[in-house]
Scaffold this motif. Sequence first.
Motif, short mmCIF file in Angstrom:
data_model
loop_
_atom_site.label_atom_id
_atom_site.label_comp_id
_atom_site.label_asym_id
_atom_site.label_seq_id
_atom_site.Cartn_x
_atom_site.Cartn_y
_atom_site.Cartn_z
N TYR A 63 -4.30 -6.36 -4.85
CA TYR A 63 -3.22 -5.90 -3.98
C TYR A 63 -3.64 -4.70 -3.13
O TYR A 63 -2.79 -3.96 -2.63
CB TYR A 63 -1.99 -5.54 -4.82
N ALA A 64 -4.94 -4.54 -2.98
CA ALA A 64 -5.43 -3.36 -2.24
C ALA A 64 -4.88 -3.28 -0.82
O ALA A 64 -4.65 -2.19 -0.29
CB ALA A 64 -6.96 -3.36 -2.21
N ASP A 65 -4.63 -4.43 -0.20
CA ASP A 65 -4.18 -4.43 1.20
C ASP A 65 -2.70 -4.12 1.36
O ASP A 65 -2.24 -3.87 2.47
CB ASP A 65 -4.46 -5.79 1.84
N ASN A 66 -1.95 -4.19 0.29
CA ASN A 66 -0.52 -3.93 0.39
C ASN A 66 -0.25 -2.44 0.21
O ASN A 66 -0.24 -1.92 -0.89
CB ASN A 66 0.23 -4.75 -0.68
N GLU A 67 -0.02 -1.78 1.33
CA GLU A 67 0.12 -0.32 1.31
C GLU A 67 1.34 0.16 0.55
O GLU A 67 1.42 1.32 0.16
CB GLU A 67 0.17 0.21 2.75
#
Lengths: 414, 442
Positions: free
Chosen positions: B82-86
Amino acid sequence: MKALRKKVYMVAGYNTISMGTGRKEFHPKKPRPDLEHYIKEAGQETLKMIGGAQNVDEGVIGNFMASRFNKQANLPAFLPMIDEGLKHKPAISVEGACASGGLALASGIKSVLAETADVVLVVGFEVQNTMKAMYGADVLAGAGWMKTRKDGHAYFFPGVFSNRAGAYYEKFGREKTREAMAKWYCNAIENARLCETAQEFHNKNKDLESMANMPVNPKKFVDHLNYSDCSKVSDGASAIAIVSEEGLKKVGIDPKDAVEVLGIGQAAADITQEPENMTSLTTMKAAAAKALEMAGVAVDQIGTVEVHDCFSIAGIMGAEAIGFAEEGKGVDFVLEGHTSREGKVPFNTTGGLIGWGHPTGATGVHQAVTVWEQLTGNAGEAQIEMKEDRPYGMSVNMGGDDKSLVVIVYKRGE
Amino acid sequence: MDLVPKMKNVSVLGAAGKMGSGILVLLSFEMAKLKIGQKSKEDFVLNAIDVSQPALVNLLGYVRSQLEKHAEKNIVELRQWYADNENLVDNEEVIQQFVTDVMAMIQTSTRIETTFESNLIFEAIKEDKALKVKLFSLIKQNNPDAWFLTNTSSIPIGEIEKEAGLNGDIVGYHFYNPPVIQKLLEIIKCENTGDELNDFSIALAKSMRKIIVPSKDVAGFIGNGHFMRDALYALNQAEKLAETEGWAKAFFMIDTISRDLLVRPMGIFQLIDYVGVDVTKFILESMQPSFPQETLSHGVLNQMFDKDVKGGQYADGSQKDGVFKYQKGRITHVYDFGAGKYVSKEDIEMDCAAKLGELPTLKIYWKTVVRDKNKADYLQKFFKELHAIDSVGANLAVAYGQNSKAIGQMLVDTEVAASANDVNTVLETGFFHAYGPINDYF
C-alpha cells in the motif's frame, strides 16, 4: 548556567514492576493492572517514605501517550488520586516522548530552583500493553515526525535505529558491532535478573548469546536489528521526590539517603530534520556535556550510568556521546567489559530499557530511581560497589531519535 | 506459474464448515497477493458457498478475524503493498484497508449455480461420495472448463472422477485441521488427473507455503490410512482389556498409553472424539470397499454412533461428549460402553495406574520434547527403558508402537506413500507426532 543556584536532592525512589512479555504474571489476553494502579502504587510508596502527602508542595506527572494507549488525557488530575492529601495541590504533566520522565524530573528540579516548592512528587508512567505491537508502533511513531511516518518502517522506531545500526556497521564494521550489541543484551539480561521489578527478572535462558546472535529477519522485522536489540513493551510507573535542603529536613530524611543533583543538561533538536550524523547521537552529546560542565565533573569520575538503550545500538552510541569512547570505539568499550557490572562504569545496573523494561513515560524517572538506589546503597541484589575515584552517577534519557534529551549528574548527599 | 487466470473466479463448496472456512481464508490470502500485492488489473471473486445462510454470516466474521491476524503478522510486507496510497499512514490504517479490500472479493451464496462461473471449485463438504459425484457432475455439465480441488480425506479421487465424468479435471487437495495453521497438504493425483491441473495445484500449494506430500489415490491416503488403522487397533486392544476391566478403564488405559507412553499430543480416543465418532465411522465406511480383505469398521464405534455418542465440536470449538467428557479441554469423564453411561475419571484413575504397573522412570512429555533439539536422544532413552520393562502398560505400549510402525510400513510397501519419509512427514506435521511411525524405537 554554570551551577545550580541551590542544592536539589532526590529521595524516596520507587519502581513498580515493569509488566509485559517476559514476566511470568503477564498474559496478553488476561486483564492487567491499569494506569490508575501504577500511578497509585508508585506515588503512594514514595509518599510513605517522605512522611505522607502533607509534605508535598506540588506534583509532576511524566507520560508519553496515555492519550492513545489508554485514551486518557488531563493527567495532572491523577495526582490527587494518589492520596487525598494532594487535593488542590499544584500538578502538571509533561510530555517529551520517551524523555517524558526525564522532563518530569527537570520540571521538578526547576520548581525547587524557582522556590515555588520544597518537595515535588514526580511520577512517570506508561501502560502500553493495551495494544498489540504493530499498533503500538503507530503510537510510538509519534516520537518521530509524523510526516515521515508513511515512508517509515511498519515498526517505526526499530526501523529508525536499524538504519542507524546499518550506518554504524558500514562505517565501523558489522561483525564487531554485532558482537558488542550481543554483549549489550547479555549484560542487560544478567543485570535484570538481579532486580525483581525487572521485566526480564524471570529470564532463565542459559544461552543468551545465541539469542542475541540470531539472524535478523527483515521480512518480519527490520534489516539490522533483532528483537534482542530492542527495549521492551512495558507497563509500569516510577516515582521519586525532588526536594530542597529545607525539603529534606521537612521529610526527615538524612542527606546520606538522598542523591544531590549536581548538573542537568537538557537539549532539543529539530524533529523535522534528519540526523546530521547517522552514527552519532549529537543531541545527547550536547546534553551530556552541559550536565557534566554544570556539575563540574569529568567523565572519568562517573561511576555508574543509566543510559537510554531503547536499542542496543543506542546504548553503544550513548557511551560514545557521553564521552567514554570516541565515535566508533563504543563497541570496544562495551566488548572490553567496561559497561558490565564488574567494569569500570557499570551501565544500566538493573537491565536498562532492554532488560528492566521501557514503560516509555516512566523511563526517565526509573533511571533516576536506579541511580539513587545505587548511590545510597539501596539497590539490593543489584547493588554495585561505587569506587572512591568514581563517586558520581548519571542518567541519560532520550526522546525520539536523539531529539529531546535530559542528562542528570548525581552524587550521594552529604 | 501465473496463477491469475485460474484464480479470477473461485468457489469453495462447504465454505462454512470447519475445513471449508479455513480453505476459504487461505484462498483469500492468495487472491490478496495477486490483486493487492502484484497489483493485478483483473477482478477477483471468491465465492463462499454453503447450504446455511446463518452459517455464512458467521463465516464472514471468522474470515475477517483471520484476515486481521494475517495482516498484523505481515504488516511489513503490507505497507509495501500500500506504499502508493498516501492516505494510509498508520499500520492500523493499512491493516483495515487490507481487510476491507479482501472482504470485498468474497461473496456468499447458498446456490450451487454460483459455481458455474468459477475457474476453480474447492470442495470441503462431508465425506459422501454420492453427494460429491452429484454436485460435481452438475457443475461440470454447466461449466465444462472448471477444475475441482477436493478436500476428500479418504474416498478414492479416481472413483469420483469417473462417476462424475470429470475428464481428469480433479485433484485431491487434502488439508489438515485447521487449514490456516496446519502446514501439511496431501495432494492426490488420480489416474486421469491432467498435468496442467496437477502442476497448478502444486504451484498454489507452494504459494500457500504448505508442506506437500503426494499420496497415491488409495482410499484413506496416507493420513487416514494410518489413523484409521491405528484407531481400529486401539479399539481392539480396548475391547480385550474391557473383558476383565470394563469399558471405562479400558478406554482410559489405551488412551493414556497412546498419549503418554507413545509420546503423542493426545490419546487415540481423544483424537477420535476430536475428529468425531461419526466422522471416523464415515471415513472407515468410505475406505472399506477398497480393502475387501480388511475389516475397516468396528462394532463399538457403530454402536456408539447409534447411541448418539458422537464427539466432534460445537461451533465455538469446544469438544462434544464422545468417548470422554471434557472440561476446558481436559478429560473429566469416561464412557462406560457396557453400561451406556459416563463415569468420573477420578474414580478409575488409580485402578488404571495400578493395572498398567511399572512405567519408565524417565518422564518425557510430548509438549516439551516435540520442539527440543535433543528430541531423538530423549526418545531413544525413553523407549529403550520402555522395552526393558515387563508390565501391562509397557507391553501394551510397545505392541502399540510396533503396530503403528507396521501400518506405516504397509503404506510404503503398497506404494500409497512414496517413502517412509512421506509417511513420517504426514504424521509429524498433520498429526503433530513427535516422531514418525517408521522409526528405530519399535
